[in-house]
Motif scaffolding. Structure first.
Motif, PDB file in Angstrom:
ATOM      1  N   UNK A  78       0.897  -1.130   0.332  1.00  0.00           N
ATOM      2  CA  UNK A  78       0.111  -0.416  -0.273  1.00  0.00           C
ATOM      3  C   UNK A  78       1.038   1.635   0.142  1.00  0.00           C
ATOM      4  N   UNK A  79       0.352   2.335  -0.240  1.00  0.00           N
ATOM      5  CA  UNK A  79       0.841   3.446  -0.512  1.00  0.00           C
ATOM      6  C   UNK A  79       0.553   3.688   0.919  1.00  0.00           C
ATOM      7  N   UNK A  80       1.964   4.563   1.563  1.00  0.00           N
ATOM      8  CA  UNK A  80       1.530   4.822   2.586  1.00  0.00           C
ATOM      9  C   UNK A  80       1.064   4.295   3.655  1.00  0.00           C
ATOM     10  N   UNK A  81       2.203   2.585   3.793  1.00  0.00           N
ATOM     11  CA  UNK A  81       1.003   1.424   4.226  1.00  0.00           C
ATOM     12  C   UNK A  81       0.970   1.264   6.048  1.00  0.00           C
ATOM     13  N   UNK A  82       0.048   0.997   6.504  1.00  0.00           N
ATOM     14  CA  UNK A  82      -0.759   0.979   7.782  1.00  0.00           C
ATOM     15  C   UNK A  82       1.540  -0.069   8.407  1.00  0.00           C
TER      16      UNK A  82
END
Length: 130
Positions: free
Chosen positions: A115-119
Protein backbone atom coordinates in the motif's frame (compact mmCIF):
# COMPACT_ATOMS: atom_id res chain seq x y z
CA UNK A 1 3.48 -8.73 -9.35
CA UNK A 2 2.52 -9.92 -5.91
CA UNK A 3 0.75 -8.56 -2.86
CA UNK A 4 3.41 -8.01 -0.20
CA UNK A 5 3.19 -7.75 3.56
CA UNK A 6 5.75 -7.89 6.34
CA UNK A 7 5.82 -8.80 10.01
CA UNK A 8 8.66 -7.77 12.27
CA UNK A 9 10.06 -7.95 15.77
CA UNK A 10 8.78 -4.84 17.52
CA UNK A 11 11.94 -4.63 19.63
CA UNK A 12 14.10 -4.30 16.51
CA UNK A 13 12.13 -1.75 14.50
CA UNK A 14 12.09 2.04 14.87
CA UNK A 15 8.71 3.50 15.83
CA UNK A 16 9.06 6.69 13.77
CA UNK A 17 7.73 6.19 10.19
CA UNK A 18 10.70 7.90 8.54
CA UNK A 19 13.24 5.83 10.48
CA UNK A 20 11.14 2.70 10.05
CA UNK A 21 11.14 3.13 6.27
CA UNK A 22 14.93 3.61 6.25
CA UNK A 23 15.31 0.49 8.42
CA UNK A 24 13.04 -1.46 6.06
CA UNK A 25 14.95 -0.28 2.96
CA UNK A 26 18.28 -1.23 4.56
CA UNK A 27 16.95 -4.68 5.36
CA UNK A 28 15.73 -5.13 1.79
CA UNK A 29 19.03 -3.95 0.32
CA UNK A 30 21.10 -6.17 2.61
CA UNK A 31 23.06 -8.99 1.11
CA UNK A 32 20.82 -12.03 0.72
CA UNK A 33 23.44 -14.06 2.57
CA UNK A 34 22.45 -12.17 5.70
CA UNK A 35 18.95 -13.60 5.48
CA UNK A 36 18.33 -16.54 7.71
CA UNK A 37 16.40 -19.45 6.36
CA UNK A 38 16.45 -21.49 9.51
CA UNK A 39 13.65 -20.62 11.86
CA UNK A 40 15.89 -21.03 14.92
CA UNK A 41 17.84 -17.90 13.93
CA UNK A 42 14.75 -15.66 13.88
CA UNK A 43 13.08 -13.99 16.84
CA UNK A 44 10.87 -16.56 18.66
CA UNK A 45 7.70 -14.54 18.12
CA UNK A 46 8.37 -14.53 14.36
CA UNK A 47 8.86 -18.30 14.38
CA UNK A 48 5.51 -18.73 16.16
CA UNK A 49 3.82 -16.35 13.70
CA UNK A 50 5.24 -18.23 10.70
CA UNK A 51 4.13 -21.61 12.03
CA UNK A 52 0.54 -20.36 12.28
CA UNK A 53 0.64 -18.47 8.99
CA UNK A 54 1.98 -21.36 6.92
CA UNK A 55 -1.01 -23.44 8.01
CA UNK A 56 -3.25 -20.94 6.18
CA UNK A 57 -0.85 -19.93 3.39
CA UNK A 58 1.65 -22.75 2.79
CA UNK A 59 5.08 -22.02 1.37
CA UNK A 60 4.91 -21.77 -2.40
CA UNK A 61 5.59 -19.47 -5.30
CA UNK A 62 2.60 -17.13 -5.78
CA UNK A 63 3.86 -15.63 -9.02
CA UNK A 64 3.72 -19.07 -10.63
CA UNK A 65 0.05 -19.44 -9.71
CA UNK A 66 -2.76 -18.24 -11.94
CA UNK A 67 -4.99 -15.50 -10.53
CA UNK A 68 -7.91 -17.87 -10.99
CA UNK A 69 -6.47 -20.64 -8.83
CA UNK A 70 -7.83 -21.56 -5.44
CA UNK A 71 -4.37 -22.47 -4.13
CA UNK A 72 -3.39 -20.36 -1.16
CA UNK A 73 0.37 -20.16 -1.25
CA UNK A 74 2.86 -17.52 -0.20
CA UNK A 75 6.55 -16.91 -0.60
CA UNK A 76 8.36 -16.13 2.67
CA UNK A 77 11.70 -14.37 3.13
CA UNK A 78 13.01 -14.42 6.67
CA UNK A 79 15.57 -12.30 8.46
CA UNK A 80 16.35 -12.40 12.17
CA UNK A 81 14.02 -9.40 12.73
CA UNK A 82 11.39 -9.69 10.00
CA UNK A 83 9.52 -11.87 7.57
CA UNK A 84 8.44 -10.59 4.15
CA UNK A 85 5.57 -12.42 2.52
CA UNK A 86 4.37 -12.35 -1.10
CA UNK A 87 0.85 -13.50 -1.94
CA UNK A 88 -1.17 -13.83 -5.14
CA UNK A 89 -3.30 -10.67 -5.56
CA UNK A 90 -6.52 -12.67 -5.65
CA UNK A 91 -5.93 -13.50 -1.97
CA UNK A 92 -4.97 -9.98 -0.85
CA UNK A 93 -7.95 -9.54 1.47
CA UNK A 94 -7.42 -12.89 3.22
CA UNK A 95 -3.66 -12.34 3.31
CA UNK A 96 -4.10 -8.99 5.04
CA UNK A 97 -6.64 -10.43 7.50
CA UNK A 98 -4.60 -13.47 8.54
CA UNK A 99 -1.26 -11.65 8.60
CA UNK A 100 -2.73 -8.99 10.94
CA UNK A 101 -4.64 -11.53 13.03
CA UNK A 102 -1.55 -13.63 13.70
CA UNK A 103 0.61 -10.52 14.16
CA UNK A 104 -1.67 -9.45 17.01
CA UNK A 105 -1.78 -12.96 18.46
CA UNK A 106 2.00 -13.44 18.44
CA UNK A 107 2.85 -9.83 19.32
CA UNK A 108 4.80 -8.95 16.19
CA UNK A 109 4.60 -5.77 14.16
CA UNK A 110 2.79 -5.52 10.83
CA UNK A 111 3.63 -3.50 7.71
CA UNK A 112 1.47 -3.28 4.57
CA UNK A 113 4.29 -3.10 2.04
CA UNK A 114 2.07 -3.01 -1.06
CA UNK A 115 0.00 0.00 0.00
CA UNK A 116 1.03 3.60 -0.55
CA UNK A 117 1.75 4.87 2.96
CA UNK A 118 0.97 1.36 4.21
CA UNK A 119 -0.04 0.67 7.79
CA UNK A 120 2.80 0.14 10.25
CA UNK A 121 1.32 -1.38 13.36
CA UNK A 122 3.18 -2.38 16.50
CA UNK A 123 1.83 -5.05 18.88
CA UNK A 124 0.25 -2.44 21.14
CA UNK A 125 -1.95 -1.64 18.11
CA UNK A 126 -0.29 1.72 17.69
CA UNK A 127 -0.68 2.98 14.14
CA UNK A 128 2.37 4.91 12.97
CA UNK A 129 1.47 8.03 11.00
CA UNK A 130 3.48 10.91 9.61
Amino acid sequence: MSYDLMVFSAAAAPRDRQFFMKWYEQKMEADTESACYERDAAAPELVAWMKAMTEVFPVGEPLAISDKTENRVASYWMDTDLICISFPWNFAEDAYFFTRKFAEKYKVGFFDVSADEGDIIFPARTLIVE
